[in-house]
Design a protein around this motif. Sequence first.
Motif, PDB file in Angstrom:
ATOM      1  N   HIS A  24      53.146  79.056  -3.273  1.00 28.01           N
ATOM      2  CA  HIS A  24      52.889  77.788  -3.231  1.00 28.01           C
ATOM      3  C   HIS A  24      53.024  76.927  -4.457  1.00 28.01           C
ATOM      4  O   HIS A  24      53.594  76.022  -4.830  1.00 28.01           O
ATOM      5  CB  HIS A  24      51.742  77.215  -2.292  1.00 28.01           C
ATOM      6  CG  HIS A  24      51.863  77.640  -0.690  1.00 28.01           C
ATOM      7  ND1 HIS A  24      50.987  77.281   0.071  1.00 28.01           N
ATOM      8  CD2 HIS A  24      52.920  78.139  -0.083  1.00 28.01           C
ATOM      9  CE1 HIS A  24      51.214  77.559   1.446  1.00 28.01           C
ATOM     10  NE2 HIS A  24      52.470  78.258   1.183  1.00 28.01           N
ATOM     11  N   GLU A  25      52.155  77.631  -5.291  1.00 26.36           N
ATOM     12  CA  GLU A  25      52.174  77.106  -6.699  1.00 26.36           C
ATOM     13  C   GLU A  25      53.388  76.861  -7.476  1.00 26.36           C
ATOM     14  O   GLU A  25      53.598  75.794  -8.145  1.00 26.36           O
ATOM     15  CB  GLU A  25      51.272  77.971  -7.652  1.00 26.36           C
ATOM     16  CG  GLU A  25      50.579  77.463  -9.172  1.00 26.36           C
ATOM     17  CD  GLU A  25      49.719  76.045  -8.846  1.00 26.36           C
ATOM     18  OE1 GLU A  25      49.776  75.529 -10.069  1.00 26.36           O
ATOM     19  OE2 GLU A  25      49.075  75.949  -7.799  1.00 26.36           O
ATOM     20  N   LEU A  26      54.290  77.974  -7.233  1.00 23.61           N
ATOM     21  CA  LEU A  26      55.578  78.003  -8.140  1.00 23.61           C
ATOM     22  C   LEU A  26      56.373  77.011  -7.377  1.00 23.61           C
ATOM     23  O   LEU A  26      57.331  76.352  -8.094  1.00 23.61           O
ATOM     24  CB  LEU A  26      56.009  79.319  -8.244  1.00 23.61           C
ATOM     25  CG  LEU A  26      55.315  80.338  -9.016  1.00 23.61           C
ATOM     26  CD1 LEU A  26      55.959  81.918  -8.661  1.00 23.61           C
ATOM     27  CD2 LEU A  26      55.256  80.053 -10.433  1.00 23.61           C
ATOM     28  N   VAL A  27      56.561  76.730  -6.105  1.00 29.65           N
ATOM     29  CA  VAL A  27      57.300  75.965  -5.321  1.00 29.65           C
ATOM     30  C   VAL A  27      56.973  74.417  -5.519  1.00 29.65           C
ATOM     31  O   VAL A  27      57.949  73.511  -5.951  1.00 29.65           O
ATOM     32  CB  VAL A  27      57.371  76.211  -3.956  1.00 29.65           C
ATOM     33  CG1 VAL A  27      57.946  75.255  -3.163  1.00 29.65           C
ATOM     34  CG2 VAL A  27      57.800  77.816  -3.548  1.00 29.65           C
ATOM     35  N   ARG A  28      55.710  74.137  -5.717  1.00 33.04           N
ATOM     36  CA  ARG A  28      55.228  72.599  -5.859  1.00 33.04           C
ATOM     37  C   ARG A  28      55.224  72.212  -7.257  1.00 33.04           C
ATOM     38  O   ARG A  28      55.342  71.180  -7.237  1.00 33.04           O
ATOM     39  CB  ARG A  28      53.858  72.455  -5.234  1.00 33.04           C
ATOM     40  CG  ARG A  28      53.794  72.996  -3.706  1.00 33.04           C
ATOM     41  CD  ARG A  28      52.342  72.747  -3.210  1.00 33.04           C
ATOM     42  NE  ARG A  28      52.313  73.033  -1.679  1.00 33.04           N
ATOM     43  CZ  ARG A  28      50.940  73.292  -1.161  1.00 33.04           C
ATOM     44  NH1 ARG A  28      49.926  73.112  -1.873  1.00 33.04           N
ATOM     45  NH2 ARG A  28      51.054  73.202   0.173  1.00 33.04           N
ATOM     46  N   HIS A  29      54.938  73.151  -8.104  1.00 29.20           N
ATOM     47  CA  HIS A  29      54.980  72.585  -9.665  1.00 29.20           C
ATOM     48  C   HIS A  29      56.029  73.295 -10.494  1.00 29.20           C
ATOM     49  O   HIS A  29      55.917  74.561 -10.918  1.00 29.20           O
ATOM     50  CB  HIS A  29      53.611  73.167  -9.989  1.00 29.20           C
ATOM     51  CG  HIS A  29      52.440  72.555  -9.265  1.00 29.20           C
ATOM     52  ND1 HIS A  29      52.131  71.127  -9.395  1.00 29.20           N
ATOM     53  CD2 HIS A  29      51.494  73.134  -8.489  1.00 29.20           C
ATOM     54  CE1 HIS A  29      50.979  71.110  -8.393  1.00 29.20           C
ATOM     55  NE2 HIS A  29      50.777  72.276  -7.905  1.00 29.20           N
ATOM     56  N   ALA A  30      56.992  72.507 -10.702  1.00 27.64           N
ATOM     57  CA  ALA A  30      58.217  73.074 -11.600  1.00 27.64           C
ATOM     58  C   ALA A  30      57.635  73.427 -12.949  1.00 27.64           C
ATOM     59  O   ALA A  30      58.065  74.286 -13.602  1.00 27.64           O
ATOM     60  CB  ALA A  30      59.303  71.913 -11.793  1.00 27.64           C
ATOM     61  N   GLU A  31      56.496  72.734 -13.495  1.00 19.23           N
ATOM     62  CA  GLU A  31      56.210  72.974 -14.990  1.00 19.23           C
ATOM     63  C   GLU A  31      55.504  74.383 -14.777  1.00 19.23           C
ATOM     64  O   GLU A  31      55.421  74.998 -15.862  1.00 19.23           O
ATOM     65  CB  GLU A  31      55.189  71.947 -15.458  1.00 19.23           C
ATOM     66  CG  GLU A  31      53.832  71.713 -14.618  1.00 19.23           C
ATOM     67  CD  GLU A  31      53.752  71.110 -13.356  1.00 19.23           C
ATOM     68  OE1 GLU A  31      52.767  70.877 -12.702  1.00 19.23           O
ATOM     69  OE2 GLU A  31      54.924  70.810 -12.949  1.00 19.23           O
TER      70      GLU A  31
END
Length: 313
Positions: free
Chosen positions: A164-171
């Motif tokens: 979820h962290e990688l999907v939601r936050h492109a940075e």
Amino acid sequence: MRDALLQIGQVLTVLLAAPLLQGFILRYEERVQRATGPGLLQPWRDLIKLFGKQTVLPDSASWVFVAAPFVAFTAMLTVPILIPVLTNYPLPLSDMGDILGGGLILTLGSFFINLAGMDSGSSYGGMGSARTVLIGILAEPILILVFVGITLMAQAMLPFVVNHELVRHAEVYWSPAHLFLVAAFFVLLLVETDRLPIHSSTHIEVYMIEEARVLEYSGPLLALLKWAGMMKQFILYTIFANVFILPWGLSAQGSAIGVLGTLGAIALKFAIIACAVIGVETVQSRLRFYRYQEPLAAAFVFAVLAMVANQIR
């Protein structure tokens, strides 16, 4: 009930699709070298043939030799319960272990196969086990560092949270810490799936590592070991695709259409990763065995850099 069925579906996906992934890699590896290559179902044919043969045990073998295939096979059936294979949310038993626990179970099967290789009394089995342990001295600490690095980056030890962290936050996805972890895990993928340029899955003595450990096995026990190896490869591809590099395409609600779409996404992701692995293995020249530390040292540096970059971002 639906989530329980999805949990079973995750295990069955790894169990049934692992030989197909192996068939894809073997076929297109030969195609790159301008050969025809075996069919996609050839690993399944080999397993069926082995299950129909007689088991022959070495005279010096103990219970460890017989138990190792079952331990390795059971371990590979357990890991899909803990990782995102079809859904991007935890299923009923997914909280039994975190990402480090999954790594421990992955190495448990290899540990017992090493014991079985030495227990067989064969010089080849001892050689294969010794070489595997020698590589594992560097590979397993790197695996722990990679998992710790991804945990620090996502502030959680569950692979679903990392997804979820990688999907939601492109940075976060494009951060140096994540890119370093991807590079380190890709080297580990080559190591753990017997694709380093020092490795070979043939029966040529100078190259034998994985094959040497199981050389004394036959019949159904050998089939279980081969199947467990294919499942381990599928699991590592799943972790690399769904947790590290391509975290999209998983079912968010567990519907039938969503699961079918996930299966198609898995096929596409694995084809991309397999082509990259085939390209690296084909382009890279064979190295002497004692140069195994060079790619592993690079992976270690990448993992350390990822942890440093995570602390300063």
